[in-house]
Write an enzyme that holds these catalytic residues in place. Structure first.
Site, PDB file in Angstrom:
ATOM      1  N   SER A 113       0.808  -1.212   0.000  1.00 51.99           N
ATOM      2  CA  SER A 113       0.000   0.000   0.000  1.00 51.99           C
ATOM      3  C   SER A 113       0.848   1.271   0.000  1.00 51.99           C
ATOM      4  O   SER A 113       1.662   1.472  -0.884  1.00 51.99           O
ATOM      5  CB  SER A 113      -0.948  -0.040   1.194  1.00 51.99           C
ATOM      6  OG  SER A 113      -1.848   1.028   1.129  1.00 51.99           O
ATOM      7  N   HIS A 114       0.725   2.071   1.038  1.00 50.94           N
ATOM      8  CA  HIS A 114       1.398   3.373   1.101  1.00 50.94           C
ATOM      9  C   HIS A 114       2.783   3.273   1.722  1.00 50.94           C
ATOM     10  O   HIS A 114       3.454   4.289   1.880  1.00 50.94           O
ATOM     11  CB  HIS A 114       0.537   4.297   1.946  1.00 50.94           C
ATOM     12  CG  HIS A 114       0.142   3.646   3.235  1.00 50.94           C
ATOM     13  ND1 HIS A 114      -0.856   2.695   3.277  1.00 50.94           N
ATOM     14  CD2 HIS A 114       0.646   3.729   4.462  1.00 50.94           C
ATOM     15  CE1 HIS A 114      -0.952   2.238   4.511  1.00 50.94           C
ATOM     16  NE2 HIS A 114      -0.056   2.849   5.256  1.00 50.94           N
ATOM     17  N   ASP A 277      -2.462   6.590  -3.313  1.00 49.08           N
ATOM     18  CA  ASP A 277      -1.296   5.971  -2.663  1.00 49.08           C
ATOM     19  C   ASP A 277      -0.647   4.911  -3.559  1.00 49.08           C
ATOM     20  O   ASP A 277      -0.998   4.761  -4.725  1.00 49.08           O
ATOM     21  CB  ASP A 277      -1.690   5.373  -1.308  1.00 49.08           C
ATOM     22  CG  ASP A 277      -2.551   4.134  -1.467  1.00 49.08           C
ATOM     23  OD1 ASP A 277      -3.299   4.066  -2.445  1.00 49.08           O
ATOM     24  OD2 ASP A 277      -2.469   3.225  -0.610  1.00 49.08           O
ATOM     25  N   ASP A 279      -0.842   1.696  -4.015  1.00 49.66           N
ATOM     26  CA  ASP A 279      -1.645   0.711  -4.745  1.00 49.66           C
ATOM     27  C   ASP A 279      -2.991   1.271  -5.204  1.00 49.66           C
ATOM     28  O   ASP A 279      -3.840   0.512  -5.675  1.00 49.66           O
ATOM     29  CB  ASP A 279      -1.837  -0.547  -3.895  1.00 49.66           C
ATOM     30  CG  ASP A 279      -2.607  -0.271  -2.624  1.00 49.66           C
ATOM     31  OD1 ASP A 279      -2.515   0.858  -2.101  1.00 49.66           O
ATOM     32  OD2 ASP A 279      -3.320  -1.169  -2.146  1.00 49.66           O
ATOM     33  N   ASP A 281      -5.631   2.691  -3.646  1.00 50.69           N
ATOM     34  CA  ASP A 281      -6.927   2.625  -2.961  1.00 50.69           C
ATOM     35  C   ASP A 281      -7.197   3.833  -2.063  1.00 50.69           C
ATOM     36  O   ASP A 281      -8.335   4.091  -1.701  1.00 50.69           O
ATOM     37  CB  ASP A 281      -7.093   1.303  -2.196  1.00 50.69           C
ATOM     38  CG  ASP A 281      -5.991   1.036  -1.196  1.00 50.69           C
ATOM     39  OD1 ASP A 281      -5.047   1.861  -1.096  1.00 50.69           O
ATOM     40  OD2 ASP A 281      -6.058  -0.007  -0.508  1.00 50.69           O
ATOM     41  N   ARG A 282      -6.167   4.593  -1.715  1.00 52.09           N
ATOM     42  CA  ARG A 282      -6.407   5.768  -0.864  1.00 52.09           C
ATOM     43  C   ARG A 282      -6.587   7.031  -1.702  1.00 52.09           C
ATOM     44  O   ARG A 282      -6.176   7.079  -2.849  1.00 52.09           O
ATOM     45  CB  ARG A 282      -5.222   5.992   0.073  1.00 52.09           C
ATOM     46  CG  ARG A 282      -5.038   4.870   1.050  1.00 52.09           C
ATOM     47  CD  ARG A 282      -3.972   5.204   2.070  1.00 52.09           C
ATOM     48  NE  ARG A 282      -3.991   4.168   3.097  1.00 52.09           N
ATOM     49  CZ  ARG A 282      -3.481   4.288   4.300  1.00 52.09           C
ATOM     50  NH1 ARG A 282      -2.874   5.402   4.643  1.00 52.09           N
ATOM     51  NH2 ARG A 282      -3.564   3.307   5.174  1.00 52.09           N
ATOM     52  N   LYS A 376     -11.409   0.027  -1.018  1.00 50.73           N
ATOM     53  CA  LYS A 376     -11.500   1.468  -1.158  1.00 50.73           C
ATOM     54  C   LYS A 376     -10.894   1.840  -2.497  1.00 50.73           C
ATOM     55  O   LYS A 376     -10.106   1.087  -3.065  1.00 50.73           O
ATOM     56  CB  LYS A 376     -10.822   2.166   0.000  1.00 50.73           C
ATOM     57  CG  LYS A 376      -9.403   1.753   0.274  1.00 50.73           C
ATOM     58  CD  LYS A 376      -8.931   2.405   1.573  1.00 50.73           C
ATOM     59  CE  LYS A 376      -7.525   1.995   1.934  1.00 50.73           C
ATOM     60  NZ  LYS A 376      -7.490   1.011   3.014  1.00 50.73           N
TER      61      LYS A 376
HETATM   62  C1  G1P Z   1      -4.185   1.371   8.283  1.00 50.64           C
HETATM   63  C2  G1P Z   1      -5.401   2.248   8.459  1.00 50.64           C
HETATM   64  C3  G1P Z   1      -6.650   1.459   8.147  1.00 50.64           C
HETATM   65  C4  G1P Z   1      -6.560   0.868   6.748  1.00 50.64           C
HETATM   66  C5  G1P Z   1      -5.276   0.076   6.611  1.00 50.64           C
HETATM   67  C6  G1P Z   1      -5.069  -0.407   5.183  1.00 50.64           C
HETATM   68  O1  G1P Z   1      -4.239   0.284   9.183  1.00 50.64           O
HETATM   69  O2  G1P Z   1      -5.460   2.782   9.759  1.00 50.64           O
HETATM   70  O3  G1P Z   1      -7.764   2.290   8.263  1.00 50.64           O
HETATM   71  O4  G1P Z   1      -7.647   0.022   6.497  1.00 50.64           O
HETATM   72  O5  G1P Z   1      -4.154   0.881   6.968  1.00 50.64           O
HETATM   73  O6  G1P Z   1      -5.000   0.662   4.274  1.00 50.64           O
HETATM   74  P1  G1P Z   1      -3.465   0.261  10.605  1.00 50.64           P
HETATM   75  O7  G1P Z   1      -2.016   0.482  10.291  1.00 50.64           O
HETATM   76  O8  G1P Z   1      -4.021   1.409  11.388  1.00 50.64           O
HETATM   77  O9  G1P Z   1      -3.779  -1.073  11.193  1.00 50.64           O
HETATM   78 ZN    ZN Z   2      -3.303   1.391  -0.272  1.00 51.01          ZN
END
Ligand code: G1P
Ligand code: ZN
Length: 543
Positions: A113-114, A277, A279, A281-282, A376
């Site tokens: 992801s990010h 982000d 991938d 989704d954000r 998302k």
């Molecule tokens: C974080 C975000 C959560 C999101 C997840 C995946 O998880 O807080 O809302 O679903 O990334 O993108 P966390 O690191 O808080 O467990």
């Molecule tokens: Zn992501």
């Protein structure tokens, strides 16, 4: 073709977190590490024979190598068909759509992801099921259990596949199709939104800037905004996905997408700015001189859904993760639709979406989406905002102002303390929890505590219970203070503290959130004994 059975031993650390298994690249590069986890996924899908598996990732470092290994294992494990994004690429929302569109049994997404990418950075892998959404809690537990007792994995002895071109080939009993990772997704967006109206907006004096942060949304955003909607060239910046995301941190927030934020707060600001982000989704939404908190974004889109053709008939309901502000609840109540509060993580929205109980859902962590996929979706959120702007003719600031006047404002901020020693983070939360029995009725930071609890969620569709989803202090005036540890980090522990206060008075609607929430922020630090236990004076990231 030879299928090799390789003996292996379990790794003790393959428990998936909030969103799949995330580790340093170096961890994934250990012999058998990736293979063990992939086999654990396949073993948890006993009906996979002859079915379709979708495969792709955000293009980060190790994506290509991992895909080749997974292809060979999928062939050896009797999958009937593999749908692979060209060059091994797919954004997370696009893979969710492709799974649904081609009625696949599921998909494997390679992404952290990010989180930053590169040889010293992060990699990740997750499985999405046939509804296109993240594996359920039950399936996740099963995969983890499998990874703890694994003794062998299966792999076909075949050469690497050329992923550069759209093509089809047969490997044993598995058909492999390399497909365009963008087209089906862009077609879906064209069905949901009024593209002619958006094209009129983007080809007029209106100016937008989309920052793909050198990650996966670049090709998607160019296709949608510049090619299909005719926005001027250069609307999408940092559009070429790079294996290390350009050395940056592909997280769309005011800290990591600072150049975009600076632009929107400058004299040269365009009307609208957005970023996604690693991938895809954000999303982050900005107007000229204004930042939309993700919690407000969900509430605004819920209130304005009639501006989007696909949702003009009304919404079934709306859901938000527990730490997300309650702004969307207020709108849902005004609209007379259901609203739900789920634990953190998109997987908890799946049942509600599948059952038709909700249409929109979102998280404070820059996640917004709808029932069009089961993830998302960053670009969906951007198109949704553009639809609101096109249909109302208002600016982002005017939309927000009108929203707060009508529904009140939920001031909101999240403070993250990253890379704490795991022990001291646990100690902080244990110490906080120990105080809970005596908190109700007490006056803290000028507010009376109504409830202090450890959030537990009972899924309204299947009755499953997820306990220990975050510590909450709820105040009688609607304010909330929430504490939880991240389930996506790969180094030490990250403590997240979420602060929220609700006001309706017209003269209170335009304060600075950090200042307005200062007493709650201080209280959060005091109650966890953050400074004495960690030595930290300030958070690593504020969103
Ligand atoms: C974080 C975000 C959560 C999101 C997840 C995946 O998880 O807080 O809302 O679903 O990334 O993108 P966390 O690191 O808080 O467990
Ligand atoms: Zn992501």
């Amino acid at each position: 073709m030879d299928i090799r059975t390789v003996s292996t031993q379990p790794f003790p650390d393959q428990r998936p977190g909030t969103s799949g298994l995330r580790k340093k690249v170096r961890v994934f590069q250990q012999p058998h590490y990736l293979e063990n986890f992939v086999q654990a996924i396949f073993d948890a899908i006993p009906d996979r024979q002859g079915k379709t598996l979708v495969l792709g990732g955000d293009g980060r470092y190790f994506n290509r190598e991992a895909i080749q290994t997974i292809i060979k294992m999928a062939v050896a494990n009797d999958w009937g068909e593999l749908l692979i994004g060209r060059q091994g690429l797919f954004s997370t929302p696009a893979i969710s759509h492709v799974i649904r569109h081609y009625r696949a049994r599921g998909g494997i997404i390679l992404s952290a992801s990010h989180n930053p990418a590169g040889p010293e950075q992060d990699f990740g892998i997750k499985f999405n099921g046939e509804n296109g959404g993240p594996a359920s809690e039950a399936l996740t537990e099963q995969i983890w259990a499998g990874s703890k007792s694994i003794e062998r994995y299966l792999i076909a002895e075949i050469a690497d596949i050329d992923l550069e071109h759209e093509t089809e080939l047969q490997l044993g009993s598995t058909r492999v199709r390399i497909i365009d990772p963008v087209r089906d997704y862009a077609d879906l967006m064209e069905k949901l939104f009024d593209f002619p109206a958006l094209a009129r907006l983007l080809q007029g004096p209106f100016r937008m800037r989309f920052d793909a942060l050198h990650a996966i949304t670049g090709p998607y955003a160019e296709e949608i905004f510049e090619k299909r909607l005719g926005a001027p060239a250069g609307t999408v910046q940092n559009a070429t996905p790079l294996a290390d995301f350009g050395g940056g941190h592909p997280d769309p927030n005011l800290v990591y997408a600072k150049p975009l934020a600076d632009l929107l707060f400058s004299d040269a600001a365009p009307d609208f700015g957005a970023a996604s982000d690693g991938d895809g989704d954000r999303n982050m939404i900005l107007g000229r001189g204004v930042f939309v908190t993700p919690s407000d974004s969900l509430a605004v889109l819920t209130a304005q859904a009639r501006c989007i053709p696909a949702y003009a008939g009304g919404l079934h309901g709306v859901a938000r993760s527990m730490p997300t502000s309650r702004a969307a609840d207020v709108v849902a109540e005004a609209l007379g639709i259901e609203h739900f509060e789920t634990p953190t993580g998109w997987k908890f929205f799946g049942n509600l979406l599948d059952a038709g109980r909700i249409t929109f859902c979102g998280e404070e962590s820059f996640g917004t989406g709808s029932d069009h996929v089961r993830e998302k979706d960053g670009l969906w959120a951007v198109l949704a905002w553009l639809s609101v702007l096109a249909s109302t003719g208002l600016s982002v600031r005017e939309i927000l102002d009108q929203h707060w006047q009508r529904f009140g404002r939920h001031y909101y901020t999240r403070h993250d303390y990253e890379e704490l020693p795991s022990e001291s983070a646990e100690q902080m939360l244990a110490g906080l929890h120990a105080q809970f029995p005596v908190l109700p009725g007490q006056l803290l930071a000028g507010r009376e505590v109504a409830v202090a609890d450890d959030f537990s969620y009972t899924d309204p569709i299947d009755g499953s219970v997820s306990a220990h989803q975050g510590l909450r202090i709820l105040f009688t005036d609607g304010a909330r203070l929430i504490f939880r540890l991240s389930g996506t980090g790969t180094a030490g522990a990250t403590l997240r503290i979420y602060h929220e206060a609700y006001v309706r008075e017209p003269d209170q609607l335009h304060r600075d959130p950090q200042r307005f929430l200062a007493p709650l922020i201080q209280l959060g630090k005091d109650l966890t004994r953050l400074e004495p236990l960690s030595g930290r004076k300030a958070p690593t990231v504020i969103t």
